[in-house]
Design a protein around this motif. Structure first.
Motif, short mmCIF file in Angstrom:
data_model
loop_
_atom_site.label_atom_id
_atom_site.label_comp_id
_atom_site.label_asym_id
_atom_site.label_seq_id
_atom_site.Cartn_x
_atom_site.Cartn_y
_atom_site.Cartn_z
N HIS A 144 -5.72 -6.33 -8.05
CA HIS A 144 -6.21 -6.40 -6.68
C HIS A 144 -5.05 -6.46 -5.70
CE1 HIS A 144 -10.45 -6.93 -7.78
NE2 HIS A 144 -9.95 -7.55 -8.87
N TYR A 145 -4.07 -7.26 -6.10
CA TYR A 145 -2.87 -7.35 -5.27
C TYR A 145 -2.20 -5.98 -5.16
CZ TYR A 145 2.07 -8.03 -4.29
OH TYR A 145 3.33 -7.88 -3.78
N ASN A 146 -2.08 -5.34 -6.32
CA ASN A 146 -1.40 -4.02 -6.33
C ASN A 146 -2.11 -3.02 -5.43
OD1 ASN A 146 0.61 -4.81 -8.00
ND2 ASN A 146 -0.30 -3.94 -9.87
N ALA A 147 -3.44 -3.00 -5.55
CA ALA A 147 -4.21 -2.03 -4.76
C ALA A 147 -4.00 -2.30 -3.27
CB ALA A 147 -5.69 -2.13 -5.11
N ARG A 148 -4.05 -3.57 -2.92
CA ARG A 148 -3.92 -3.90 -1.51
C ARG A 148 -2.49 -3.63 -1.03
NH1 ARG A 148 -7.77 -6.33 1.83
NH2 ARG A 148 -6.78 -6.80 3.82
N TRP A 149 -1.54 -3.91 -1.91
CA TRP A 149 -0.14 -3.67 -1.52
C TRP A 149 0.08 -2.16 -1.31
CZ3 TRP A 149 4.31 -1.09 -2.58
CH2 TRP A 149 5.46 -1.58 -1.94
N PHE A 150 -0.54 -1.41 -2.21
CA PHE A 150 -0.39 0.05 -2.06
C PHE A 150 -1.01 0.53 -0.75
CE2 PHE A 150 -2.24 4.28 -2.49
CZ PHE A 150 -1.08 5.01 -2.70
N ALA A 151 -2.21 0.03 -0.48
CA ALA A 151 -2.91 0.47 0.74
C ALA A 151 -2.19 0.01 2.00
CB ALA A 151 -4.34 -0.05 0.74
N GLY A 152 -1.49 -1.08 1.91
CA GLY A 152 -0.80 -1.59 3.09
C GLY A 152 0.65 -1.13 3.13
N PRO A 153 1.58 -2.00 2.76
CA PRO A 153 3.00 -1.63 2.87
C PRO A 153 3.38 -0.45 2.00
CG PRO A 153 2.73 -3.74 1.74
CD PRO A 153 1.39 -3.38 2.27
N GLY A 154 2.66 -0.26 0.89
CA GLY A 154 2.99 0.87 0.01
C GLY A 154 2.89 2.19 0.76
N LEU A 155 1.74 2.43 1.32
CA LEU A 155 1.55 3.67 2.07
C LEU A 155 2.46 3.71 3.29
CD1 LEU A 155 -2.30 4.44 2.05
CD2 LEU A 155 -0.44 5.79 1.07
N ALA A 156 2.65 2.57 3.91
CA ALA A 156 3.50 2.52 5.09
C ALA A 156 4.93 2.90 4.73
CB ALA A 156 3.46 1.13 5.72
N ARG A 157 5.38 2.45 3.55
CA ARG A 157 6.75 2.80 3.14
C ARG A 157 6.85 4.28 2.80
NH1 ARG A 157 8.73 -2.57 -0.28
NH2 ARG A 157 8.19 -3.97 1.46
N PHE A 158 5.77 4.77 2.17
CA PHE A 158 5.77 6.21 1.88
C PHE A 158 5.85 6.99 3.20
CE2 PHE A 158 3.13 10.10 1.57
CZ PHE A 158 3.93 10.80 0.69
N ALA A 159 5.03 6.55 4.15
CA ALA A 159 5.03 7.23 5.45
C ALA A 159 6.40 7.10 6.11
CB ALA A 159 3.96 6.63 6.36
N PHE A 160 7.00 5.93 5.98
CA PHE A 160 8.32 5.70 6.56
C PHE A 160 9.35 6.70 6.00
CE2 PHE A 160 12.47 3.67 5.93
CZ PHE A 160 12.80 3.33 7.23
N GLY A 161 9.34 6.81 4.65
CA GLY A 161 10.29 7.74 4.03
C GLY A 161 10.02 9.18 4.47
N LEU A 162 8.75 9.51 4.48
CA LEU A 162 8.37 10.87 4.86
C LEU A 162 8.81 11.19 6.29
CD1 LEU A 162 6.68 13.32 3.87
CD2 LEU A 162 4.71 12.31 5.00
N MET A 163 8.56 10.22 7.19
CA MET A 163 8.90 10.44 8.60
C MET A 163 10.41 10.57 8.78
SD MET A 163 6.24 10.72 10.40
CE MET A 163 5.31 11.38 9.07
N LEU A 164 11.13 9.76 8.01
CA LEU A 164 12.59 9.79 8.11
C LEU A 164 13.10 11.18 7.69
CD1 LEU A 164 14.33 7.48 9.03
CD2 LEU A 164 14.86 6.96 6.65
N LEU A 165 12.57 11.66 6.57
CA LEU A 165 12.97 12.97 6.07
C LEU A 165 12.60 14.07 7.07
CD1 LEU A 165 12.01 12.95 2.29
CD2 LEU A 165 14.28 13.27 3.28
N LEU A 166 11.34 13.99 7.53
CA LEU A 166 10.85 15.03 8.44
C LEU A 166 11.63 15.06 9.73
CD1 LEU A 166 6.97 15.07 8.20
CD2 LEU A 166 8.60 16.87 7.65
#
Lengths: 610, 223
Positions: free
Chosen positions: A168-190
């Motif tokens: 449950h923790y993992n799922a929520r972490w992924f939905a929260g900071p996980g996706l946000a970090r992915f977005a962060f990396g993506l935005m930085l690259l883009l």
């Protein structure tokens, strides 16, 4: 602003509101009991650190917001009864709280806060050593820290075996900071890639705006992904919260520049609102910072809807699929923004999972799609152009080849023409000159030899005929015309004249200069025969497509007698031979009314066809 | 030249012959001499001499050979066209190829006579020119038709002038060997009018034709 624009705007607003409602209705990340773990929803809120005075609270708990600068600290105590001492490793799982906390279990601290990290978007899983827990009553004490202006938020928490809580923790972490970090990396690259592209294509401002929008997204994603903050509370609040607003402005600039539109009114207004908001927030007490930036973000909903408006108005400039992709991506993005604004604005939102950090991912997809689609379109255009170019090159090459061939043909013709001219000159000035000189000699010396004179004159005429036939290769009637011009004088000397009746170009089976010469010789022979023998005063030359006829109004001749006498028999034989050579038929009639020589073409042709 | 008077009582018109070949020159001289109303003023055998004689003798008619040892007879035609007295140039050539004919006509020649034609006709041609006509042989008419005829496709852009239907008709008849008076009878007009038409065709050619383009087109085979 016209009524139409207003109506369109309202319709778009309504659509966005409906979408936002849909996101709300989905109620993603709602906190529900987990089987095998205890959900802690009731506890005590302590008045002070020692917790001598408490009052019961139910979770979720939100502290009231105020406009004070500084940190709020709240102490909670939860009594957790356990049936037996836990065997597996236990853990405490906090799906959502703000912004950081200390945890004690049965008086022993299991977590020390990590301030200044603000874990408002980050769930927490804290292992609890088994020896700390016991059968019967257990106490979990929390101390929460958060800025007074944003209030403290504590949602139901769970105590249970770590293996149960971990997923449950993992799922929520992924939905929260996980996706946000992915977005962060993506935005930085883009942003890097887009700004690099813009560096080499300065004229295409779209890349600049999109690159900068990605940078703006990076700023607010730091807040969502890491809970990190930089600078003072006020500076960081302005930075992360208003970078979302800036993001909207930059996307609006991108879409207008991409569609080749002039900057919209929304763009200008939003720019001034943003700049004004930053200035006002900078010079207001820090306690008001959050409320101010939240208000500006509420206003940002309008330019965000304007992005959709610009897209809708210029749908004709895009192909339908691009429009669909953009619409499908951008409308939910705006809805996600509204949803976030709602969560930010309410002190006690009924939803616990922030989704705004997903927005840049969707938008990046949409904008990249647009760029790739444009690239594909221009590649196609390039291919088309290349194909056209190669067609043009092929056509030009063909033309060049043709003109080379034509040039070669012209050169060949020129060579033939030069050679013909030389031969004609030789014939004329050489043989012709000798003949003329000989005739002049005979006349000047008064040599009475009519046969010789006639032979020489015949030779001269024949030479002229040859020259004519070389000159007039394409028209038999012109050759006959030239023949007439030359013979006219001779006829006049003999008291004869032409009845000239040329009605059409004779249609020879095979056309060519030598065929024409054959015909001209036959005609000349026939005419000279009349001059020499017929005693006529008119020679009729008739020609049409099918035949040539030379007739006179003389006394005619006894063909058999003449032929046996051999006087004109030789000439006749020559004429027949020539007629055969050109697939024509020669007819000869002679009676008291005159002589008729006929050269027939069409009959022969028709018979051959049969 | 008071002694030389023709049968009509007027003074004889003078003819200058520019021809380098002696036998041809002799035949031309003979043809001119045997024609009433005209007389040979002089014979030149080079272009240079011819142009000098042209200005010295101021003849009414000049017969020019195209191929002269020191240049093209066209130069003499041009000189005649620019002269300050009335002088008509007639080109005499062994060849009747299109480009040469047009060059001569453009330079202002009143007629083009092929040597392979009957030279004894030249006297008649000269008289025709004196009467304001333009002598024309069937072969030349045919060349003119080939270049100017509206029926030819593709039409060379070099040729800007267009023949009227009547002019085309006349040229076609000439090309078939008909004489002026015969054409006049066929068309119900006088022989003189036929001559005027031919003169008009020549003048059209003079003003409306890009000579180089015609020559090019002729060589390429468009015409």
């Amino acid at each position: 602003m016209s009524v139409q624009t207003l109506r369109g705007g309202l319709l778009l607003m309504l659509s966005v509101a409906l979408l936002t409602g849909a996101v709300y209705a989905l109620n993603l990340g709602r906190i529900v009991p987990i089987e095998g773990a205890q959900m802690l929803t009731r506890g005590q809120l302590c008045a002070q650190a020692e917790c001598s005075e408490t009052r019961p609270v139910a979770l979720p708990y939100f502290s009231p917001r105020d406009f004070d600068d500084g940190l709020e600290t709240l102490h909670f105590v939860f009594d957790v009864p356990l049936e037996a001492a836990p065997e597996p490793v236990f853990a405490l799982y906090l799906p959502k709280f703000s912004d950081n906390l200390d945890i004690w279990v049965n008086g022993a601290q299991v977590r020390q806060n990590s301030l200044p990290l603000r874990l408002w978007n980050t769930p927490l899983l804290v292992p609890v050593p088994a020896q700390l827990l016991q059968a019967g009553d257990n106490q979990v004490a929390l101390t929460l820290y958060g800025p007074k202006a944003e209030a403290i938020d504590l949602r139901p928490l769970f105590l249970g075996p770590q293996v149960v809580l971990k997923p449950h923790y993992n799922a929520r972490w992924f939905a929260g900071p996980g996706l946000a970090r992915f977005a962060f990396g993506l935005m930085l690259l883009l942003s890097g890639a887009l700004l690099l592209i813009w560096q080499s294509r300065r004229a295409e401002r779209g890349y600049l705006w999109l690159g900068l929008s990605c940078l703006a997204a990076v700023a607010f994603l730091i807040h969502y992904a890491f809970g990190q903050s930089f600078g003072s509370y006020r500076i960081w609040t302005i930075t992360w919260a208003l970078s979302a607003s800036l993001y909207v402005l930059l996307v609006l600039k991108f879409i207008t520049s991409f569609l080749g539109q002039p900057p919209s009114l929304a763009e200008r207004v939003h720019f001034f609102v943003l700049v004004g908001g930053v200035i006002v927030t900078l010079f207001s007490p820090p306690g008001y910072s959050f409320a101010l930036v939240a208000s500006i973000n509420v206003l940002t909903v309008f330019p965000a809807v304007a992005v959709l408006g610009v897209l809708w108005r210029n749908r004709a400039a895009l192909n339908w699929f691009d429009f669909l992709v953009l619409g499908v991506c951008m409308a939910p993005s705006v809805a996600l923004g509204c949803y976030e604004v709602w969560m930010m604005g309410f002190n006690a939102p009924s939803r616990s999972l922030h989704l705004f950090h997903i927005m840049p991912i969707i938008m990046a997809f949409a904008c990249l799609w647009l760029i790739v689609s444009q690239l594909v379109a221009s590649l196609r255009g390039l291919e088309r152009l290349t194909a056209q170019q190669s067609d043009v090159i092929a056509a030009k090459s063909r033309e060049l080849k043709d003109s080379f061939a034509r040039l070669a043909e012209v050169e060949k013709r020129q060579a033939i023409s030069d050679e013909r001219d030389r031969i004609m000159l030789d014939l004329h000035d050489g043989i012709g000159g000798h003949l003329v000189s000989t005739l002049a000699y005979i006349r000047n010396n008064d040599l009475q030899d009519e046969t010789l004179v006639r032979a020489l004159e015949d030779a001269l005429r024949d030479l002229a005929l040859m020259l004519d036939s070389m000159e007039n290769t394409d028209s038999l009637t012109t050759l006959l015309g030239m023949l007439r011009t030359r013979l006219e004088g001779l006829l006049a000397e003999h008291g004869l004249e032409f009845d000239w009746q040329i009605h059409g170009e004779p249609d020879l089976a095979v056309k060519g200069p030598s065929q024409n010469l054959h015909v001209a010789r036959i005609v000349q022979e026939a005419i000279t025969n009349v001059i020499k023998h017929a005693g006529a005063d008119t020679i009729t030359v008739y020609a049409d497509e099918a035949r040539i006829e030379i007739s006179d109004n003389g006394s005619g001749f006894d063909r058999v007698a003449r032929a046996s006498a051999g006087q004109i028999g030789h000439g006749l034989l020559g004429m027949k031979r020539r007629a055969q050579a050109i697939d024509a038929e020669l007819e000869l009639e002679s009676d008291g009314a005159g002589t008729r020589v006929r050269l027939l073409f069409a009959d022969v042709k028709r018979r051959a066809a049969e | 030249m008071d002694a030389d008077r023709d049968l009509r009582g007027g003074p004889e018109e003078t003819v200058l012959i520019i021809e380098d070949r002696a036998d041809i020159a002799a035949r031309l001289t003979e043809a001119v001499t045997s024609t009433d109303g005209v007389t040979v003023a002089g014979v030149a055998t080079t272009l240079d001499q011819g142009i000098n004689l042209l200005y010295d003798l101021r003849p009414r008619i000049v017969l020019v050979d195209i191929g002269l040892p020191d240049g093209s007879g066209i130069e003499a035609v041009k000189a005649a066209a620019k002269a300050d007295w009335t002088v008509d140039a007639l080109v005499v050539s062994i060849f009747g190829d299109e480009s040469r004919v047009f060059e001569a006509l453009q330079a202002g020649a009143k007629g083009y006579i092929l040597k392979s034609g009957a030279l004894r006709q030249i006297g008649d041609d000269i008289l025709a020119v004196l009467e304001g006509g333009s002598p024309i042989s069937p072969a030349i008419a045919r060349h003119l038709l080939a270049v100017l005829n509206t029926g030819m496709e593709p039409k060379p852009e070099a040729v800007e002038c267009h023949l009227t239907d009547r002019e085309t008709e006349i040229l076609r008849a000439v090309a078939r060997g008909y004489k002026r008076h015969e054409i006049g009878a066929q068309l119900g007009i006088s022989a003189g009018t036929v001559g005027n038409h031919i003169t008009s065709i020549y003048r059209k050619l003079e003003v409306g034709t890009n000579m180089e383009a015609v020559m090019r087109a002729t060589k390429i085979g468009v015409l």
